[in-house]
Design an enzyme around this catalytic site. Sequence first.
Site, PDB file in Angstrom:
ATOM      1  N   SER A  32       8.126 -34.056   2.274  1.00 49.65           N
ATOM      2  CA  SER A  32       9.472 -34.004   1.711  1.00 49.65           C
ATOM      3  C   SER A  32      10.108 -32.616   1.903  1.00 49.65           C
ATOM      4  O   SER A  32      10.210 -32.130   3.033  1.00 49.65           O
ATOM      5  CB  SER A  32       9.413 -34.420   0.238  1.00 49.65           C
ATOM      6  OG  SER A  32      10.680 -34.778  -0.249  1.00 49.65           O
ATOM      7  N   HIS A  85       7.809 -43.109  -0.718  1.00 50.03           N
ATOM      8  CA  HIS A  85       8.032 -41.690  -0.428  1.00 50.03           C
ATOM      9  C   HIS A  85       6.773 -40.857  -0.628  1.00 50.03           C
ATOM     10  O   HIS A  85       6.710 -39.729  -0.159  1.00 50.03           O
ATOM     11  CB  HIS A  85       9.169 -41.150  -1.318  1.00 50.03           C
ATOM     12  CG  HIS A  85       9.576 -39.750  -0.973  1.00 50.03           C
ATOM     13  ND1 HIS A  85      10.139 -39.409   0.238  1.00 50.03           N
ATOM     14  CD2 HIS A  85       9.480 -38.581  -1.678  1.00 50.03           C
ATOM     15  CE1 HIS A  85      10.397 -38.113   0.269  1.00 50.03           C
ATOM     16  NE2 HIS A  85       9.992 -37.589  -0.870  1.00 50.03           N
ATOM     17  N   ASP A 135      10.247 -45.927   2.323  1.00 46.24           N
ATOM     18  CA  ASP A 135      10.717 -44.754   1.595  1.00 46.24           C
ATOM     19  C   ASP A 135      12.101 -45.046   1.023  1.00 46.24           C
ATOM     20  O   ASP A 135      13.053 -45.276   1.761  1.00 46.24           O
ATOM     21  CB  ASP A 135      10.775 -43.561   2.554  1.00 46.24           C
ATOM     22  CG  ASP A 135      11.047 -42.237   1.859  1.00 46.24           C
ATOM     23  OD1 ASP A 135      11.497 -42.246   0.693  1.00 46.24           O
ATOM     24  OD2 ASP A 135      10.821 -41.192   2.484  1.00 46.24           O
TER      25      ASP A 135
END
Length: 264
Positions: free
Chosen positions: A82, A242, A214
């Site tokens: 991320s 995610h 995601d």
Amino acid sequence: MEQRQRHLVLVHGACHGAWQWYKVATMLSSAGHRVTALDMAACGARAERTEEVPSFEDYSRPLLDALAVLPPDEKAILVGHSFGGLSLALAMERFPDKVAAAVFVAALLPAAGKPMDVVFQQASPQEGRPEGYFMDCEIGTSGDAQRPVQMFKFGTQFLKKNVYQLSPPEDLTLAAALVRWSRGFRADAMLTQAVLTAERYGAVSKVCVVAEDDALASADCRRLMASQNPGTEVVVLQGADHMPMFSKARELTELLMEIADKYT
């Protein structure tokens, strides 16, 4: 064939810490690999608060320092999740000779020659966020009233619906207990200026791991980021949210070991 030990350096996402890698780190270590899971500044178990971190470079300092002290003949596999993809990019620009390959797991993947903050719009276009999308996330300011620090923290319901929706419930419980205030450093010069070069950052091998389910940023946007980095390998994890280190922990671990063998 005898399996050689690899060194994998794991970098977490926003509001999280090194703890998010506990499953993957355990499996990698059990397979004989050396694992370094880092807390970025004011994250995880570190004592400082996010408003005490003056810049994105300072935020990324634990990773930069870890690469700086590697032996001259050692290269690491960097793995960023991320927001951690931006710290990976800075480290690759600073230490391209220390990185065998960089793996961007459901991560922001900036392009050489462009400001890193471009990826924020690519990952979360405003027209794609319905009203109330951020649910119980918290937004606040701290520090000097003349120069306030903008911060955010994921809410439990937001995590449940948009981040951990396919992950085991006990990992959501862990996250709800451990997430901390974080920053995006959106006005930081390191993100608003084109600091990544094709000669350094662009020369390091990259792998983009796309989490197909995601809900925080679409698989298509990850593929777009990868397409702006020539030569980037794209791998898709089916059934991953995610947080592939939770929703597809074994599959992600096996993939990381394959990547480590391929690029070192």
